[in-house]
Design a protein around this motif. Sequence first.
Motif, PDB file in Angstrom:
ATOM      1  N   PRO A 141      54.377 -48.057   2.739  1.00 53.45           N
ATOM      2  CA  PRO A 141      54.499 -48.774   4.184  1.00 53.45           C
ATOM      3  C   PRO A 141      55.585 -49.898   4.218  1.00 53.45           C
ATOM      4  O   PRO A 141      55.602 -50.635   3.141  1.00 53.45           O
ATOM      5  CB  PRO A 141      52.934 -49.243   4.670  1.00 53.45           C
ATOM      6  CG  PRO A 141      52.314 -49.307   3.573  1.00 53.45           C
ATOM      7  CD  PRO A 141      52.816 -48.056   2.692  1.00 53.45           C
ATOM      8  N   GLU A 142      56.170 -50.023   5.282  1.00 52.26           N
ATOM      9  CA  GLU A 142      57.505 -51.337   5.358  1.00 52.26           C
ATOM     10  C   GLU A 142      56.896 -52.182   6.308  1.00 52.26           C
ATOM     11  O   GLU A 142      56.613 -51.427   7.557  1.00 52.26           O
ATOM     12  CB  GLU A 142      58.753 -50.301   5.385  1.00 52.26           C
ATOM     13  CG  GLU A 142      58.997 -49.783   4.319  1.00 52.26           C
ATOM     14  CD  GLU A 142      60.517 -49.149   4.380  1.00 52.26           C
ATOM     15  OE1 GLU A 142      61.116 -49.312   5.551  1.00 52.26           O
ATOM     16  OE2 GLU A 142      61.106 -48.643   3.641  1.00 52.26           O
ATOM     17  N   ASN A 143      57.058 -53.424   6.311  1.00 49.23           N
ATOM     18  CA  ASN A 143      56.784 -54.086   7.228  1.00 49.23           C
ATOM     19  C   ASN A 143      57.722 -54.059   8.407  1.00 49.23           C
ATOM     20  O   ASN A 143      56.933 -54.094   9.591  1.00 49.23           O
ATOM     21  CB  ASN A 143      57.284 -55.574   6.745  1.00 49.23           C
ATOM     22  CG  ASN A 143      57.103 -56.940   7.471  1.00 49.23           C
ATOM     23  OD1 ASN A 143      55.907 -57.021   8.100  1.00 49.23           O
ATOM     24  ND2 ASN A 143      58.011 -57.619   7.872  1.00 49.23           N
ATOM     25  N   SER A 144      58.854 -53.667   8.506  1.00 44.40           N
ATOM     26  CA  SER A 144      59.690 -53.564   9.608  1.00 44.40           C
ATOM     27  C   SER A 144      59.042 -52.265  10.407  1.00 44.40           C
ATOM     28  O   SER A 144      59.023 -52.447  11.609  1.00 44.40           O
ATOM     29  CB  SER A 144      61.127 -52.967   9.422  1.00 44.40           C
ATOM     30  OG  SER A 144      61.138 -52.104   8.633  1.00 44.40           O
ATOM     31  N   SER A 145      58.622 -51.135   9.938  1.00 46.28           N
ATOM     32  CA  SER A 145      57.882 -50.331  10.711  1.00 46.28           C
ATOM     33  C   SER A 145      56.641 -50.495  11.103  1.00 46.28           C
ATOM     34  O   SER A 145      56.238 -50.336  12.307  1.00 46.28           O
ATOM     35  CB  SER A 145      57.587 -49.182   9.872  1.00 46.28           C
ATOM     36  OG  SER A 145      59.012 -48.212   9.341  1.00 46.28           O
ATOM     37  N   LEU A 146      55.788 -51.137  10.454  1.00 46.79           N
ATOM     38  CA  LEU A 146      54.499 -51.549  10.954  1.00 46.79           C
ATOM     39  C   LEU A 146      54.715 -52.700  12.089  1.00 46.79           C
ATOM     40  O   LEU A 146      53.753 -52.820  12.833  1.00 46.79           O
ATOM     41  CB  LEU A 146      53.786 -52.383   9.797  1.00 46.79           C
ATOM     42  CG  LEU A 146      53.472 -51.304   8.704  1.00 46.79           C
ATOM     43  CD1 LEU A 146      52.848 -52.209   7.706  1.00 46.79           C
ATOM     44  CD2 LEU A 146      52.632 -50.154   9.152  1.00 46.79           C
ATOM     45  N   ARG A 147      55.612 -53.354  11.971  1.00 50.63           N
ATOM     46  CA  ARG A 147      55.718 -54.581  13.079  1.00 50.63           C
ATOM     47  C   ARG A 147      56.394 -53.978  14.550  1.00 50.63           C
ATOM     48  O   ARG A 147      56.192 -54.469  15.441  1.00 50.63           O
ATOM     49  CB  ARG A 147      56.583 -55.828  12.549  1.00 50.63           C
ATOM     50  CG  ARG A 147      56.330 -56.872  13.177  1.00 50.63           C
ATOM     51  CD  ARG A 147      57.157 -58.169  12.655  1.00 50.63           C
ATOM     52  NE  ARG A 147      56.516 -58.494  11.030  1.00 50.63           N
ATOM     53  CZ  ARG A 147      55.394 -58.979  10.904  1.00 50.63           C
ATOM     54  NH1 ARG A 147      54.794 -59.565  11.937  1.00 50.63           N
ATOM     55  NH2 ARG A 147      54.986 -59.302   9.841  1.00 50.63           N
ATOM     56  N   THR A 148      57.335 -53.086  14.237  1.00 51.62           N
ATOM     57  CA  THR A 148      57.978 -52.666  15.575  1.00 51.62           C
ATOM     58  C   THR A 148      57.349 -51.542  16.038  1.00 51.62           C
ATOM     59  O   THR A 148      57.831 -50.746  17.226  1.00 51.62           O
ATOM     60  CB  THR A 148      59.723 -52.336  15.166  1.00 51.62           C
ATOM     61  OG1 THR A 148      59.530 -51.717  14.332  1.00 51.62           O
ATOM     62  CG2 THR A 148      60.113 -53.639  14.571  1.00 51.62           C
ATOM     63  N   PHE A 149      56.559 -50.877  15.326  1.00 49.96           N
ATOM     64  CA  PHE A 149      55.833 -49.504  15.800  1.00 49.96           C
ATOM     65  C   PHE A 149      56.751 -48.503  16.234  1.00 49.96           C
ATOM     66  O   PHE A 149      56.793 -48.202  17.339  1.00 49.96           O
ATOM     67  CB  PHE A 149      54.818 -49.984  16.896  1.00 49.96           C
ATOM     68  CG  PHE A 149      53.611 -50.665  16.385  1.00 49.96           C
ATOM     69  CD1 PHE A 149      52.914 -50.358  15.147  1.00 49.96           C
ATOM     70  CD2 PHE A 149      52.685 -51.140  17.179  1.00 49.96           C
ATOM     71  CE1 PHE A 149      51.797 -50.997  14.693  1.00 49.96           C
ATOM     72  CE2 PHE A 149      51.512 -51.803  16.832  1.00 49.96           C
ATOM     73  CZ  PHE A 149      51.272 -51.701  15.648  1.00 49.96           C
ATOM     74  N   GLU A 150      57.321 -48.218  15.455  1.00 49.86           N
ATOM     75  CA  GLU A 150      58.412 -47.239  15.710  1.00 49.86           C
ATOM     76  C   GLU A 150      57.422 -45.653  16.396  1.00 49.86           C
ATOM     77  O   GLU A 150      56.711 -45.359  15.849  1.00 49.86           O
ATOM     78  CB  GLU A 150      59.042 -46.591  14.467  1.00 49.86           C
ATOM     79  CG  GLU A 150      59.874 -47.463  13.929  1.00 49.86           C
ATOM     80  CD  GLU A 150      60.831 -47.363  12.585  1.00 49.86           C
ATOM     81  OE1 GLU A 150      60.770 -45.936  12.300  1.00 49.86           O
ATOM     82  OE2 GLU A 150      61.555 -47.960  12.051  1.00 49.86           O
ATOM     83  N   ARG A 151      58.030 -45.181  17.293  1.00 51.66           N
ATOM     84  CA  ARG A 151      57.342 -44.213  17.910  1.00 51.66           C
ATOM     85  C   ARG A 151      57.394 -42.859  17.605  1.00 51.66           C
ATOM     86  O   ARG A 151      56.650 -41.953  17.647  1.00 51.66           O
ATOM     87  CB  ARG A 151      57.645 -44.401  19.475  1.00 51.66           C
ATOM     88  CG  ARG A 151      57.056 -45.643  20.101  1.00 51.66           C
ATOM     89  CD  ARG A 151      57.256 -45.489  21.400  1.00 51.66           C
ATOM     90  NE  ARG A 151      58.690 -45.364  21.898  1.00 51.66           N
ATOM     91  CZ  ARG A 151      59.536 -46.535  22.257  1.00 51.66           C
ATOM     92  NH1 ARG A 151      59.297 -47.662  21.678  1.00 51.66           N
ATOM     93  NH2 ARG A 151      60.883 -46.282  22.492  1.00 51.66           N
ATOM     94  N   GLU A 152      58.688 -42.753  16.982  1.00 52.34           N
ATOM     95  CA  GLU A 152      58.910 -41.241  16.394  1.00 52.34           C
ATOM     96  C   GLU A 152      59.098 -41.173  15.032  1.00 52.34           C
ATOM     97  O   GLU A 152      59.415 -42.056  14.189  1.00 52.34           O
ATOM     98  CB  GLU A 152      60.622 -40.992  17.042  1.00 52.34           C
ATOM     99  CG  GLU A 152      60.397 -40.911  18.717  1.00 52.34           C
ATOM    100  CD  GLU A 152      59.556 -39.826  19.326  1.00 52.34           C
ATOM    101  OE1 GLU A 152      59.361 -38.905  18.625  1.00 52.34           O
ATOM    102  OE2 GLU A 152      59.193 -40.017  20.150  1.00 52.34           O
ATOM    103  N   GLY A 153      58.575 -40.068  14.486  1.00 57.39           N
ATOM    104  CA  GLY A 153      58.562 -39.849  13.076  1.00 57.39           C
ATOM    105  C   GLY A 153      58.469 -38.388  12.892  1.00 57.39           C
ATOM    106  O   GLY A 153      57.984 -37.595  13.741  1.00 57.39           O
TER     107      GLY A 153
END
Length: 356
Positions: A141-153
Amino acid sequence: MLTEARIQNFKSIQRLQLSLGRVTVLIGENGSGKSNILEALALASAASQDKLDPEFLVSRGIRVAEPQFMRTAFPGSTDEVIELSLLFDREEPRVYRLRYSGEPPGEWLHQEERKALPIRTASFTKYLLGHFGQSFLVYSPENSSLRTFEREGQIQPLGVKGEGLFKLLKTLSRPEYQDRWQDLRENLRLLDWFDDLRIAPNLAPYETALQISDRYLAADRADELALLDQRSANEGFLFLLFYFALLVSKSTPKWFAIDNIDSSLNPKLCSELLRRLVLLAKKYDKQVILTTHNPAILDGLDLHDEEQRLFVVHRNSQGHTKVRRITPPQPLGDEPPVKLSEAFLRGILGGLPQNF
């Protein structure tokens, strides 16, 4: 449960056999091959689904290199086939032999050429899905993904960097999953300031916002201004949120790895986190492989429990990745056993650099 893995000719691993528990922790020097072990398991899982294109492998947490570096590249190495064997709960081993096709656009091919063990990818995929949920993934896990909640993966419901976490939390908060949601919130109270967590109400379809209450703020204020969201929460909270959601969710894989689980966490918190992860893995029938460089993580292990295992990963004089299992520490006379963290720091376990 995966009980044994055998890996040949993959990256720094010439030949390796690993007996796994429900929770397995790998320690060792930087570059010793810990992540290579995790990636080999993810590669076998990808082969079981006949999905070996680079994009698919990367989304599973595999660092894709040039073909000659995906195989061992030691002097004298001539074998072009990567062989991966997985043994599940006393079943016949599932063996995968992968060779790179040099014809454009080159790709990894699964060779089905075992004499005593016919290999049928479709049947193994069914076996995996029936017994272990989704594919084996290596989460980092990366801080940026956890903080911005990327919707698509590409990976649903949770990507290896943390993509999709909000959607997963929203699902967990439904009434039918209240026991799991409660477990998530109770474990987050490892953080002294944490009071409660909920999904912000009346969100538009494109909005992603948590409401996190700090008990110190909540003591004086009851309005929404006292609520934090994921953008203002500290990094350690976000990592714990990710780990606990991963363990309690019914939708996440039954077997997976977390690389460098100690990121952004206080040492004492690391020890208790591992104890909680062991309990949750048993409760929700998950199997987890972890890597760490933080000695405090080890104090959360109970090596007298056969379901918990610790291995030191090292490279021998030829550079090949090897593993050594650590047994429970024994007391010296009337003295209590040395803590695993102390044994690690003192070099008793190994896994520390020796060149300086």
